[in-house]
Design a protein around this motif. Sequence first.
Motif, PDB file in Angstrom:
ATOM      1  N   GLY A 174       0.849  -1.191   0.000  1.00 46.00           N
ATOM      2  CA  GLY A 174       0.000   0.000   0.000  1.00 46.00           C
ATOM      3  C   GLY A 174       0.880   1.234   0.000  1.00 46.00           C
ATOM      4  N   PHE A 175       0.566   2.143  -0.926  1.00 50.76           N
ATOM      5  CA  PHE A 175       1.385   3.353  -1.050  1.00 50.76           C
ATOM      6  C   PHE A 175       0.456   4.560  -1.142  1.00 50.76           C
ATOM      7  N   GLY A 176      -0.186   4.876  -0.001  1.00 49.73           N
ATOM      8  CA  GLY A 176      -1.019   6.073   0.064  1.00 49.73           C
ATOM      9  C   GLY A 176      -0.346   7.079   0.974  1.00 49.73           C
ATOM     10  N   LEU A 177      -1.157   7.803   1.753  1.00 51.43           N
ATOM     11  CA  LEU A 177      -0.582   8.819   2.653  1.00 51.43           C
ATOM     12  C   LEU A 177       0.468   8.209   3.586  1.00 51.43           C
ATOM     13  N   ILE A 178       0.105   7.087   4.237  1.00 50.98           N
ATOM     14  CA  ILE A 178       1.000   6.537   5.255  1.00 50.98           C
ATOM     15  C   ILE A 178       2.159   5.751   4.623  1.00 50.98           C
ATOM     16  N   GLY A 179       1.845   4.836   3.700  1.00 49.96           N
ATOM     17  CA  GLY A 179       2.917   4.082   3.037  1.00 49.96           C
ATOM     18  C   GLY A 179       3.882   5.020   2.315  1.00 49.96           C
ATOM     19  N   HIS A 204      -2.888  -1.701  -4.695  1.00 48.66           N
ATOM     20  CA  HIS A 204      -4.000  -2.485  -5.198  1.00 48.66           C
ATOM     21  C   HIS A 204      -4.145  -2.349  -6.720  1.00 48.66           C
ATOM     22  N   SER A 205      -4.143  -1.110  -7.191  1.00 54.06           N
ATOM     23  CA  SER A 205      -4.458  -0.863  -8.602  1.00 54.06           C
ATOM     24  C   SER A 205      -3.193  -0.641  -9.425  1.00 54.06           C
ATOM     25  N   ALA A 206      -3.309  -1.003 -10.700  1.00 52.11           N
ATOM     26  CA  ALA A 206      -2.201  -0.782 -11.637  1.00 52.11           C
ATOM     27  C   ALA A 206      -1.912   0.718 -11.752  1.00 52.11           C
ATOM     28  N   LYS A 207      -2.967   1.536 -11.605  1.00 52.69           N
ATOM     29  CA  LYS A 207      -2.802   2.991 -11.741  1.00 52.69           C
ATOM     30  C   LYS A 207      -1.872   3.530 -10.651  1.00 52.69           C
ATOM     31  N   THR A 208      -2.121   3.094  -9.392  1.00 53.14           N
ATOM     32  CA  THR A 208      -1.262   3.566  -8.287  1.00 53.14           C
ATOM     33  C   THR A 208       0.149   3.018  -8.452  1.00 53.14           C
ATOM     34  N   ARG A 209       0.270   1.743  -8.833  1.00 55.22           N
ATOM     35  CA  ARG A 209       1.612   1.159  -8.998  1.00 55.22           C
ATOM     36  C   ARG A 209       2.402   1.939 -10.063  1.00 55.22           C
ATOM     37  N   CYS A 221       0.175  -1.035   4.756  1.00 49.08           N
ATOM     38  CA  CYS A 221      -0.259   0.368   4.833  1.00 49.08           C
ATOM     39  C   CYS A 221      -1.554   0.506   4.052  1.00 49.08           C
ATOM     40  N   ILE A 222      -2.531  -0.285   4.412  1.00 43.78           N
ATOM     41  CA  ILE A 222      -3.775  -0.446   3.650  1.00 43.78           C
ATOM     42  C   ILE A 222      -4.959  -0.263   4.603  1.00 43.78           C
ATOM     43  N   PRO A 223      -6.178  -0.102   4.084  1.00 44.99           N
ATOM     44  CA  PRO A 223      -7.332   0.040   4.984  1.00 44.99           C
ATOM     45  C   PRO A 223      -7.442  -1.154   5.931  1.00 44.99           C
ATOM     46  N   GLY A 243      -2.607   0.382  10.843  1.00 47.71           N
ATOM     47  CA  GLY A 243      -4.052   0.566  10.980  1.00 47.71           C
ATOM     48  C   GLY A 243      -4.444   1.400  12.190  1.00 47.71           C
ATOM     49  N   SER A 244      -5.517   2.175  12.014  1.00 47.39           N
ATOM     50  CA  SER A 244      -5.991   3.066  13.077  1.00 47.39           C
ATOM     51  C   SER A 244      -6.756   2.326  14.161  1.00 47.39           C
ATOM     52  N   VAL A 245      -7.030   1.041  13.954  1.00 44.77           N
ATOM     53  CA  VAL A 245      -7.688   0.200  14.962  1.00 44.77           C
ATOM     54  C   VAL A 245      -6.766  -0.995  15.182  1.00 44.77           C
ATOM     55  N   VAL A 259       0.205   7.802  15.009  1.00 49.74           N
ATOM     56  CA  VAL A 259      -0.914   8.739  15.235  1.00 49.74           C
ATOM     57  C   VAL A 259      -0.555  10.059  14.556  1.00 49.74           C
ATOM     58  N   ALA A 260      -0.630  10.032  13.246  1.00 49.15           N
ATOM     59  CA  ALA A 260      -0.261  11.197  12.433  1.00 49.15           C
ATOM     60  C   ALA A 260      -0.990  11.057  11.125  1.00 49.15           C
ATOM     61  N   GLY A 261      -1.469  12.146  10.595  1.00 43.84           N
ATOM     62  CA  GLY A 261      -2.157  12.031   9.309  1.00 43.84           C
ATOM     63  C   GLY A 261      -2.659  13.367   8.824  1.00 43.84           C
ATOM     64  N   SER A 265      -5.190  11.569   0.683  1.00 42.98           N
ATOM     65  CA  SER A 265      -4.827  10.169   0.489  1.00 42.98           C
ATOM     66  C   SER A 265      -4.239   9.992  -0.904  1.00 42.98           C
ATOM     67  N   GLY A 266      -3.716   8.784  -1.151  1.00 42.51           N
ATOM     68  CA  GLY A 266      -3.158   8.503  -2.472  1.00 42.51           C
ATOM     69  C   GLY A 266      -1.640   8.653  -2.519  1.00 42.51           C
ATOM     70  N   PRO A 267      -1.033   8.191  -3.624  1.00 43.46           N
ATOM     71  CA  PRO A 267       0.433   8.108  -3.700  1.00 43.46           C
ATOM     72  C   PRO A 267       1.169   9.450  -3.654  1.00 43.46           C
TER      73      PRO A 267
HETATM   74  P1  NAP Z   1      -4.602   5.678   1.327  1.00 45.39           P
HETATM   75  O1  NAP Z   1      -3.866   6.955   1.093  1.00 45.39           O
HETATM   76  O2  NAP Z   1      -6.006   5.560   0.807  1.00 45.39           O
HETATM   77  O3  NAP Z   1      -3.740   4.460   0.728  1.00 45.39           O
HETATM   78  C1  NAP Z   1      -4.137   3.132   0.854  1.00 45.39           C
HETATM   79  C2  NAP Z   1      -3.229   2.275  -0.016  1.00 45.39           C
HETATM   80  O4  NAP Z   1      -3.561   0.906   0.196  1.00 45.39           O
HETATM   81  C3  NAP Z   1      -3.351   2.517  -1.515  1.00 45.39           C
HETATM   82  O5  NAP Z   1      -2.074   2.504  -2.090  1.00 45.39           O
HETATM   83  C4  NAP Z   1      -4.166   1.311  -2.000  1.00 45.39           C
HETATM   84  O6  NAP Z   1      -3.908   0.978  -3.356  1.00 45.39           O
HETATM   85  C5  NAP Z   1      -3.603   0.244  -1.076  1.00 45.39           C
HETATM   86  N1  NAP Z   1      -4.416  -0.964  -0.937  1.00 45.39           N
HETATM   87  C6  NAP Z   1      -5.720  -1.069  -0.575  1.00 45.39           C
HETATM   88  N2  NAP Z   1      -6.082  -2.373  -0.539  1.00 45.39           N
HETATM   89  C7  NAP Z   1      -4.985  -3.091  -0.879  1.00 45.39           C
HETATM   90  C8  NAP Z   1      -4.712  -4.475  -1.064  1.00 45.39           C
HETATM   91  N3  NAP Z   1      -5.659  -5.391  -0.846  1.00 45.39           N
HETATM   92  N4  NAP Z   1      -3.455  -4.844  -1.431  1.00 45.39           N
HETATM   93  C9  NAP Z   1      -2.490  -3.928  -1.659  1.00 45.39           C
HETATM   94  N5  NAP Z   1      -2.691  -2.595  -1.515  1.00 45.39           N
HETATM   95  C10 NAP Z   1      -3.916  -2.201  -1.132  1.00 45.39           C
HETATM   96  O7  NAP Z   1      -4.688   5.312   2.877  1.00 45.39           O
HETATM   97  P2  NAP Z   1      -3.811   5.839   4.122  1.00 45.39           P
HETATM   98  O8  NAP Z   1      -4.365   7.124   4.592  1.00 45.39           O
HETATM   99  O9  NAP Z   1      -2.360   5.736   3.777  1.00 45.39           O
HETATM  100  O10 NAP Z   1      -4.233   4.753   5.219  1.00 45.39           O
HETATM  101  C11 NAP Z   1      -3.661   3.471   5.244  1.00 45.39           C
HETATM  102  C12 NAP Z   1      -3.790   2.897   6.649  1.00 45.39           C
HETATM  103  O11 NAP Z   1      -3.190   3.817   7.565  1.00 45.39           O
HETATM  104  C13 NAP Z   1      -5.232   2.679   7.126  1.00 45.39           C
HETATM  105  O12 NAP Z   1      -5.322   1.437   7.770  1.00 45.39           O
HETATM  106  C14 NAP Z   1      -5.458   3.786   8.130  1.00 45.39           C
HETATM  107  O13 NAP Z   1      -6.322   3.356   9.175  1.00 45.39           O
HETATM  108  C15 NAP Z   1      -4.055   4.035   8.661  1.00 45.39           C
HETATM  109  N6  NAP Z   1      -3.797   5.416   9.133  1.00 45.39           N
HETATM  110  C16 NAP Z   1      -4.239   6.472   8.393  1.00 45.39           C
HETATM  111  C17 NAP Z   1      -4.007   7.764   8.864  1.00 45.39           C
HETATM  112  C18 NAP Z   1      -4.520   8.958   8.069  1.00 45.39           C
HETATM  113  O14 NAP Z   1      -4.636  10.050   8.623  1.00 45.39           O
HETATM  114  N7  NAP Z   1      -4.812   8.806   6.806  1.00 45.39           N
HETATM  115  C19 NAP Z   1      -3.283   7.973  10.043  1.00 45.39           C
HETATM  116  C20 NAP Z   1      -2.785   6.860  10.728  1.00 45.39           C
HETATM  117  C21 NAP Z   1      -3.049   5.573  10.264  1.00 45.39           C
HETATM  118  P3  NAP Z   1      -4.738   1.741  -4.539  1.00 45.39           P
HETATM  119  O15 NAP Z   1      -4.304   3.175  -4.525  1.00 45.39           O
HETATM  120  O16 NAP Z   1      -4.310   1.051  -5.768  1.00 45.39           O
HETATM  121  O17 NAP Z   1      -6.199   1.568  -4.206  1.00 45.39           O
END
Ligand code: NAP
Length: 313
Positions: A14-19, A40-45, A74-76, A101-103, A127-129, A133-135
């Motif tokens: 997972g490569f969004g905000l946190i990854g 998850h998606s080819a677009k993000t990769r 680093c995924i939902p 994960g937040s839980v 505990v930061a965010g 979201s997104g790469p």
């Molecule tokens: P995000 O920006 O939406 O990124 C989520 C990433 O997970 C995306 O790269 C997504 O790929 C990938 N993904 C989803 N399902 C997947 C799967 N089955 N296999 C591989 N990759 C998968 O989310 P985020 O904000 O970084 O949050 C990620 C985690 O951090 C969550 O569990 C959240 O509870 C926790 N967290 C978040 C925050 C916050 O403020 N955002 C703070 C602390 C902790 P695609 O882009 O291709 O869909």
Amino acid sequence: MNATPIFKKVALIGFGLIGGSIARAARAQGLAGEIVTTAHSAKTRARVAELGIVDRVAETNAEAVRDADLVILCIPVGACGPVAREIAPHLKAGAIVSDVGSVKGAVVRDMAPHLPASAHFVPAHPVAGTEHSGPDSGFAELFINRWCILTPPQGTDPSAVDRLRAFWTRLGARVEIMTPDHHDMVLAITSHLPHLIAYTIVGTADELGQVTSSEVINFSAGGFRDFTRIAASDPTMWRDVFLANKDAVLEMLGTFNEDLSKLTRAIRRGDGEALFEHFTRTRAIRRGIVDIGQDSAAPDFGRPLANLTKEPE
Ligand code: NAP
């Protein structure tokens, strides 16, 4: 840059905000010999490959974790169980498996049964965010001076916990250890309930018939605007948080409703003393947060101030 890597290979699923923030900070600090990621998606990769922050973008989760010494999901929250099952047969013996994960209770329940005994499971929650979201949303400084909570199950190898602690410390975080249940209770009041309230208020304003939507937007600086920032957070992530931390959130919501009833009664009865006493107490909490450096005291949350223009001559 600190050049001693803690891990030879780090895999970020997972490569969004946190990854994306972990990758940027780990790279800046030289914490990994190699960073491999996937999404998850080819677009993000494809976007991650274009950004050029990591050494390699893998096509599958299984491929990403192969030979990795540290694997971080680093995924939902709702995806953690299925992904743990998917990667389990491909983990290197002795690998540390973690998440962000937040839980924590639900993540431990969903992941632990799938992981082999040869892996060390050390769940984590930085505990930061932000509401983004997104790469492209990550940044290397996200974790500086923020807490990262580790919830290792009983009997976890202490040296695995120490290595993960060292990793997060070098990303800039302060590390605390607690049980998953305690984590979920603390975060229910400090994070999950505030998000629920923000989602509610913004939804309520949207539905108000007597106030036009342009009025809601124009006069939002009266307080509403700060709720809209939180209510703009990722819908998938927050759906999963409320489903996964149901019990603790419902308990905190019960207490919140009682306190809301008390304030409602004070307003109805014109009890200014009760309102003043309550608001004085909450103001002190805000001061405490600023005093320990967890927020800035800048007026209006540090938003840039416009200059007053002179009256035309
Ligand atoms: P995000 O920006 O939406 O990124 C989520 C990433 O997970 C995306 O790269 C997504 O790929 C990938 N993904 C989803 N399902 C997947 C799967 N089955 N296999 C591989 N990759 C998968 O989310 P985020 O904000 O970084 O949050 C990620 C985690 O951090 C969550 O569990 C959240 O509870 C926790 N967290 C978040 C925050 C916050 O403020 N955002 C703070 C602390 C902790 P695609 O882009 O291709 O869909």
